[in-house]
Motif scaffolding. Structure first.
Motif, short mmCIF file in Angstrom:
data_model
loop_
_atom_site.label_atom_id
_atom_site.label_comp_id
_atom_site.label_asym_id
_atom_site.label_seq_id
_atom_site.Cartn_x
_atom_site.Cartn_y
_atom_site.Cartn_z
N LEU A 1 0.92 9.29 -5.47
CA LEU A 1 0.83 10.64 -4.92
C LEU A 1 2.14 11.41 -5.03
O LEU A 1 2.14 12.62 -5.22
CB LEU A 1 0.39 10.59 -3.46
N PHE A 2 3.25 10.72 -4.89
CA PHE A 2 4.54 11.40 -4.89
C PHE A 2 5.30 11.19 -6.19
O PHE A 2 6.43 11.66 -6.33
CB PHE A 2 5.38 10.94 -3.69
N GLY A 3 4.70 10.46 -7.14
CA GLY A 3 5.28 10.28 -8.47
C GLY A 3 6.56 9.48 -8.52
O GLY A 3 7.34 9.62 -9.45
N HIS A 4 6.79 8.63 -7.55
CA HIS A 4 8.01 7.83 -7.54
C HIS A 4 7.83 6.56 -8.38
O HIS A 4 7.89 5.46 -7.89
CB HIS A 4 8.43 7.47 -6.11
N ILE A 5 7.61 6.79 -9.67
CA ILE A 5 7.49 5.69 -10.63
C ILE A 5 8.81 5.63 -11.38
O ILE A 5 9.47 6.66 -11.60
CB ILE A 5 6.30 5.92 -11.59
N ALA A 6 9.22 4.45 -11.76
CA ALA A 6 10.52 4.27 -12.44
C ALA A 6 10.65 5.23 -13.61
O ALA A 6 9.70 5.46 -14.35
CB ALA A 6 10.64 2.82 -12.91
N PRO A 7 11.84 5.82 -13.78
CA PRO A 7 12.08 6.75 -14.89
C PRO A 7 11.83 6.06 -16.23
O PRO A 7 12.12 4.88 -16.40
CB PRO A 7 13.54 7.15 -14.74
N GLY A 8 11.28 6.81 -17.17
CA GLY A 8 11.02 6.28 -18.49
C GLY A 8 9.75 5.45 -18.57
O GLY A 8 9.48 4.83 -19.60
N THR A 9 8.96 5.46 -17.51
CA THR A 9 7.71 4.70 -17.50
C THR A 9 6.63 5.51 -18.19
O THR A 9 6.41 6.67 -17.85
CB THR A 9 7.28 4.38 -16.05
N LEU B 1 0.84 -1.20 0.00
CA LEU B 1 0.00 0.00 0.00
C LEU B 1 0.88 1.25 0.00
O LEU B 1 0.60 2.21 -0.72
CB LEU B 1 -0.94 -0.01 1.21
N TRP B 2 1.96 1.22 0.81
CA TRP B 2 2.87 2.37 0.83
C TRP B 2 3.50 2.58 -0.55
O TRP B 2 3.61 3.70 -1.02
CB TRP B 2 3.95 2.22 1.88
N HIS B 3 3.91 1.51 -1.22
CA HIS B 3 4.48 1.64 -2.57
C HIS B 3 3.47 2.24 -3.53
O HIS B 3 3.82 3.08 -4.37
CB HIS B 3 4.97 0.29 -3.10
N LEU B 4 2.20 1.85 -3.41
CA LEU B 4 1.15 2.39 -4.27
C LEU B 4 0.96 3.88 -4.00
O LEU B 4 0.89 4.69 -4.94
CB LEU B 4 -0.16 1.63 -4.04
N VAL B 5 0.87 4.26 -2.74
CA VAL B 5 0.70 5.67 -2.39
C VAL B 5 1.91 6.47 -2.84
O VAL B 5 1.78 7.55 -3.44
CB VAL B 5 0.47 5.82 -0.86
N ALA C 1 2.67 6.43 -19.38
CA ALA C 1 1.41 6.53 -18.63
C ALA C 1 0.69 5.18 -18.62
O ALA C 1 0.12 4.79 -17.60
CB ALA C 1 0.51 7.61 -19.24
N ASP C 2 0.74 4.47 -19.77
CA ASP C 2 0.08 3.16 -19.83
C ASP C 2 0.75 2.16 -18.90
O ASP C 2 0.08 1.42 -18.18
CB ASP C 2 0.10 2.61 -21.26
N SER C 3 2.10 2.13 -18.90
CA SER C 3 2.76 1.17 -18.02
C SER C 3 2.63 1.58 -16.56
O SER C 3 2.60 0.72 -15.67
CB SER C 3 4.22 0.97 -18.42
N ALA C 4 2.53 2.89 -16.26
CA ALA C 4 2.29 3.34 -14.89
C ALA C 4 0.90 2.87 -14.44
O ALA C 4 0.73 2.39 -13.30
CB ALA C 4 2.40 4.86 -14.78
N GLU C 5 -0.08 2.99 -15.33
CA GLU C 5 -1.43 2.53 -15.00
C GLU C 5 -1.44 1.01 -14.79
O GLU C 5 -2.08 0.51 -13.86
CB GLU C 5 -2.41 2.91 -16.12
N THR C 6 -0.71 0.29 -15.62
CA THR C 6 -0.61 -1.16 -15.47
C THR C 6 0.06 -1.52 -14.15
O THR C 6 -0.39 -2.42 -13.44
CB THR C 6 0.18 -1.77 -16.65
N THR C 7 1.11 -0.77 -13.79
CA THR C 7 1.80 -1.01 -12.52
C THR C 7 0.84 -0.79 -11.35
O THR C 7 0.81 -1.58 -10.41
CB THR C 7 3.03 -0.10 -12.39
N ILE C 8 0.07 0.28 -11.40
CA ILE C 8 -0.90 0.57 -10.34
C ILE C 8 -1.94 -0.53 -10.28
O ILE C 8 -2.28 -1.03 -9.19
CB ILE C 8 -1.54 1.96 -10.56
N MET C 9 -2.44 -0.96 -11.44
CA MET C 9 -3.46 -2.01 -11.47
C MET C 9 -2.90 -3.32 -10.90
O MET C 9 -3.57 -3.99 -10.11
CB MET C 9 -3.94 -2.24 -12.91
N LEU C 10 -1.68 -3.66 -11.26
CA LEU C 10 -1.06 -4.89 -10.73
C LEU C 10 -0.83 -4.79 -9.22
O LEU C 10 -1.00 -5.77 -8.50
CB LEU C 10 0.24 -5.19 -11.46
N THR C 11 -0.46 -3.60 -8.75
CA THR C 11 -0.28 -3.41 -7.31
C THR C 11 -1.60 -3.56 -6.57
O THR C 11 -1.67 -4.21 -5.52
CB THR C 11 0.36 -2.03 -7.02
N VAL C 12 -2.66 -2.98 -7.12
CA VAL C 12 -3.99 -3.12 -6.50
C VAL C 12 -4.43 -4.58 -6.51
O VAL C 12 -4.96 -5.08 -5.50
CB VAL C 12 -5.03 -2.21 -7.20
#
Length: 186
Positions: free
Chosen positions: A53-61, A45-49, A63-74
């Motif tokens: 919220l703080f935009g700490h997504i891997a560089p070069g990610t 949950l902390w990784h998701l937040v 929007a689609d892969s960020a959404e996929t990452t969020i969906m997989l985390t959920v």
């Protein structure tokens, strides 16, 4: 009218019956596992937040892969919750069925299913929970299917189908083992 005196079991039957308490450390161990799952849930949950919220997504990610990452985390969070629910069913239902009564009658938080739990009902409920967990894993597999080989996907689908068939078989066996009058009460 007097009730007949209760007979005390002999030493061997008493020992055999008392051996059920050897399962207590197993249930206590599952409670520790439940606590570990709570820690895992909070970490995920902390990784998701942190990522959203703080935009700490891997560089070069993208929007689609960020959404996929969020969906997989959920989905991972849901998976942890479902496994935790499975642990609760095993701990509470197993202890009540095989060790000792919990004496929760009338308690406002008593789970509805606990009032009619037995070994067969517990097996069917566990099988249904395993199907739910397998479904979450299968959904995650389909989301990341492009990065997986077809063989892995095939085996996950076959394993999921085996869980479904097993649960149906358990439910069918439960149904044919119950007298006709008890089936309506289920």
């Amino acid at each position: 009218m007097t009730t007949p005196p209760k007979s005390r079991p002999g030493p061997l039957p008493y020992l055999i019956f008392s051996s059920r308490w050897l399962q207590l450390p197993l249930y206590l161990g599952l409670i520790v596992a439940q606590a570990i799952y709570v820690v895992q849930f909070l970490r995920e949950l902390w990784h998701l937040v942190d990522a959203t919220l703080f935009g700490h997504i891997a560089p070069g990610t993208s929007a689609d892969s960020a959404e996929t990452t969020i969906m997989l985390t959920v989905l991972g969070l849901i998976d942890v919750v479902m496994i935790s629910n499975l642990l609760v069913m095993v701990i509470v239902g197993g202890y009540e069925t095989f060790v000792s009564r919990l004496k929760l009658e009338g308690h406002p938080d008593q789970p509805e299913w606990l009032s009619h739990v037995n070994a067969t009902v517990l097996k069917v409920k566990l099988a249904m929970a395993i199907i739910g967990i397998s479904s979450i894993h299968l959904l995650a597999t389909f989301i990341k299917a492009a990065s997986l080989d077809a063989e892995t996907i095939k085996w996950q689908v076959l394993l999921h189908l085996a869980f479904v068939v097993s649960a149906l078989a358990l439910a069918f066996i439960d149904r044919i083992m119950q007298p006709a009058g008890k089936q309506a009460a289920h």
